[in-house]
Design an enzyme around this catalytic site. Sequence first.
Site, PDB file in Angstrom:
ATOM      1  N   GLY A  46       0.937  -1.299   0.025  1.00 35.62           N
ATOM      2  CA  GLY A  46       0.070  -0.075   0.020  1.00 35.62           C
ATOM      3  C   GLY A  46       0.921   1.303   0.104  1.00 35.62           C
ATOM      4  O   GLY A  46       2.031   1.346  -0.325  1.00 35.62           O
ATOM      5  N   ALA A  47       0.288   2.283   0.420  1.00 32.05           N
ATOM      6  CA  ALA A  47       0.724   3.742   0.570  1.00 32.05           C
ATOM      7  C   ALA A  47       1.324   3.888  -1.101  1.00 32.05           C
ATOM      8  O   ALA A  47       2.679   4.286  -1.190  1.00 32.05           O
ATOM      9  CB  ALA A  47       1.992   4.071   1.500  1.00 32.05           C
TER      10      ALA A  47
ATOM     11  N   HIS B 114       4.269   2.235  -7.997  1.00 29.17           N
ATOM     12  CA  HIS B 114       3.451   1.259  -8.069  1.00 29.17           C
ATOM     13  C   HIS B 114       2.563   1.206  -9.457  1.00 29.17           C
ATOM     14  O   HIS B 114       2.086   0.397 -10.054  1.00 29.17           O
ATOM     15  CB  HIS B 114       2.531   1.196  -6.930  1.00 29.17           C
ATOM     16  CG  HIS B 114       3.077   1.068  -5.581  1.00 29.17           C
ATOM     17  ND1 HIS B 114       3.540   1.972  -4.710  1.00 29.17           N
ATOM     18  CD2 HIS B 114       3.953   0.027  -4.991  1.00 29.17           C
ATOM     19  CE1 HIS B 114       4.011   1.680  -3.541  1.00 29.17           C
ATOM     20  NE2 HIS B 114       4.251   0.150  -3.693  1.00 29.17           N
TER      21      HIS B 114
ATOM     22  N   GLY C 286       9.264  -4.128  -8.247  1.00 31.26           N
ATOM     23  CA  GLY C 286      10.156  -2.751  -8.670  1.00 31.26           C
ATOM     24  C   GLY C 286      11.589  -3.181  -8.600  1.00 31.26           C
ATOM     25  O   GLY C 286      12.113  -3.663  -7.704  1.00 31.26           O
TER      26      GLY C 286
ATOM     27  N   LYS D  83      13.618  -0.905  -7.790  1.00 34.70           N
ATOM     28  CA  LYS D  83      14.182  -0.222  -6.528  1.00 34.70           C
ATOM     29  C   LYS D  83      14.626  -1.067  -5.352  1.00 34.70           C
ATOM     30  O   LYS D  83      15.755  -0.845  -4.650  1.00 34.70           O
ATOM     31  CB  LYS D  83      12.984   0.891  -6.167  1.00 34.70           C
ATOM     32  CG  LYS D  83      13.642   1.966  -5.362  1.00 34.70           C
ATOM     33  CD  LYS D  83      12.927   2.590  -4.248  1.00 34.70           C
ATOM     34  CE  LYS D  83      13.278   2.331  -2.697  1.00 34.70           C
ATOM     35  NZ  LYS D  83      12.198   1.758  -1.829  1.00 34.70           N
ATOM     36  N   ASP D  84      13.929  -2.055  -5.259  1.00 37.66           N
ATOM     37  CA  ASP D  84      14.294  -3.207  -4.309  1.00 37.66           C
ATOM     38  C   ASP D  84      14.885  -4.412  -5.021  1.00 37.66           C
ATOM     39  O   ASP D  84      14.361  -5.262  -4.989  1.00 37.66           O
ATOM     40  CB  ASP D  84      12.923  -3.563  -3.170  1.00 37.66           C
ATOM     41  CG  ASP D  84      12.293  -2.431  -2.467  1.00 37.66           C
ATOM     42  OD1 ASP D  84      13.115  -2.261  -1.505  1.00 37.66           O
ATOM     43  OD2 ASP D  84      11.383  -1.996  -2.966  1.00 37.66           O
TER      44      ASP D  84
ATOM     45  N   LEU E  93      11.082   6.946  -6.116  1.00 41.03           N
ATOM     46  CA  LEU E  93       9.919   7.063  -5.518  1.00 41.03           C
ATOM     47  C   LEU E  93       9.895   5.797  -4.467  1.00 41.03           C
ATOM     48  O   LEU E  93      10.299   4.849  -4.556  1.00 41.03           O
ATOM     49  CB  LEU E  93       8.857   6.841  -6.571  1.00 41.03           C
ATOM     50  CG  LEU E  93       8.520   7.952  -7.322  1.00 41.03           C
ATOM     51  CD1 LEU E  93       7.363   7.786  -8.303  1.00 41.03           C
ATOM     52  CD2 LEU E  93       8.767   9.399  -6.983  1.00 41.03           C
TER      53      LEU E  93
ATOM     54  N   SER F 224       7.216   4.706  -0.749  1.00 41.45           N
ATOM     55  CA  SER F 224       6.324   5.094   0.249  1.00 41.45           C
ATOM     56  C   SER F 224       7.008   5.792   1.504  1.00 41.45           C
ATOM     57  O   SER F 224       6.385   6.622   2.106  1.00 41.45           O
ATOM     58  CB  SER F 224       5.712   3.870   0.821  1.00 41.45           C
ATOM     59  OG  SER F 224       5.196   3.256  -0.332  1.00 41.45           O
ATOM     60  N   ARG F 225       8.433   5.385   1.912  1.00 41.74           N
ATOM     61  CA  ARG F 225       8.803   5.936   2.952  1.00 41.74           C
ATOM     62  C   ARG F 225       9.469   7.435   2.741  1.00 41.74           C
ATOM     63  O   ARG F 225       9.648   8.082   3.742  1.00 41.74           O
ATOM     64  CB  ARG F 225      10.157   5.100   3.439  1.00 41.74           C
ATOM     65  CG  ARG F 225       9.672   3.820   3.845  1.00 41.74           C
ATOM     66  CD  ARG F 225      10.649   3.103   4.711  1.00 41.74           C
ATOM     67  NE  ARG F 225      10.480   1.726   5.339  1.00 41.74           N
ATOM     68  CZ  ARG F 225      10.345   0.563   4.925  1.00 41.74           C
ATOM     69  NH1 ARG F 225      10.726   0.362   3.844  1.00 41.74           N
ATOM     70  NH2 ARG F 225       9.738  -0.240   5.878  1.00 41.74           N
TER      71      ARG F 225
HETATM   72  O1  PAF Z   1       8.409  -4.525  -1.718  1.00 40.72           O
HETATM   73  C1  PAF Z   1       7.227  -4.324  -1.179  1.00 40.72           C
HETATM   74  O2  PAF Z   1       6.462  -3.494  -1.168  1.00 40.72           O
HETATM   75  C2  PAF Z   1       7.242  -5.655  -0.208  1.00 40.72           C
HETATM   76  O3  PAF Z   1       8.471  -6.172   0.316  1.00 40.72           O
HETATM   77  C3  PAF Z   1       6.439  -6.894  -0.901  1.00 40.72           C
HETATM   78  C4  PAF Z   1       7.106  -7.429  -1.959  1.00 40.72           C
HETATM   79  C5  PAF Z   1       4.961  -6.377  -1.352  1.00 40.72           C
HETATM   80  C6  PAF Z   1       6.319  -8.109   0.305  1.00 40.72           C
HETATM   81  O4  PAF Z   1       5.750  -7.731   1.370  1.00 40.72           O
END
Ligand code: PAF
Length: 285
Positions: free
Chosen positions: A36-37, A42, A152, A154-155, A189, A191-192
């Site tokens: 979310g957020a 996203h 994404g 980003k991660d 971008l 959420s944090r």
């Molecule tokens: O990247 C995220 O938002 C979270 O780590 C995920 C992949 C939804 C798992 O909770």
Amino acid sequence: MSQTALPVVRTIADLRAVVAAWKAAGERVALVPTMGALHDGHMALIAAAKARADRCVASIFVNPAQFAPHEDFDAYPRGEDRDSAMLAAAGCDLLFAPNAREMYPAGFSTAVSVGGVSQPLEGVSRPKFFGGVATVVAKLLIQCGPDVALFGEKDYQQLLVIKRMALDLDLPVEIVGVPTARDRDGLALSSRNAYLTAEQRKAASALPAAMRYAVAALQDGGEAIDVEGAVNASLTGAGFGPIDYVEIRDGATLDRLGPGPVRPGARVFVAAWLGKTRLIDNWGV
Ligand code: PAF
């Protein structure tokens, strides 16, 4: 123009019933797992999902298993109505928003643990993180049974961990990474980013600037160790600290690079704190 509300399911049984009907009609299904957020990053995942499938499911679940006790689980921004309206406007077909009891019923005792690519970088700074991510993503993939799932870049390390996990567990799903969406100054971008004060948001520009510098210096033949030092110094000078890591690693294996000019496929990885906010980013060389 009024927007039709996005259908929402909150149980695994309801999710499976909707997806089964789509599949019976021969439709290809994509899943975009989120906490979310939601932001434009996203929305880029939803657009990529729609380009690859007939139906798009987004999940929203702030997964307690991937937060350490001292981390921001309670503070993590939540707002399902806003998120749901954004998903509907982006053409998503279904929201799966389970509660914690649906995901982790009493007696839940199983964890998915990925070795290798989950060990360096975030694996050092946040030792429980990838166990929580791999467990919840494995569950979401098994619950939904999508043909494709999107994450994404980003991660970036998370994406590698999920790809490894899906391969190792023979999950019949294609895992797709989507390039990082960025603000005008290049800040990824996240959420944090909502935690940053206006002053910190200005200072945060130093992160994409340092990443740009690093990529250019490495392309010019700079040594990884020197570039890491320079990025560290420029982030510290801009008010970042502590800096969890600045590391240039192989983008596929996350192995450390030896001395000499970096090979193609290298990536610059940074995690650093600005006040109480931890920012991460990675750029390919
Ligand atoms: O990247 C995220 O938002 C979270 O780590 C995920 C992949 C939804 C798992 O909770």
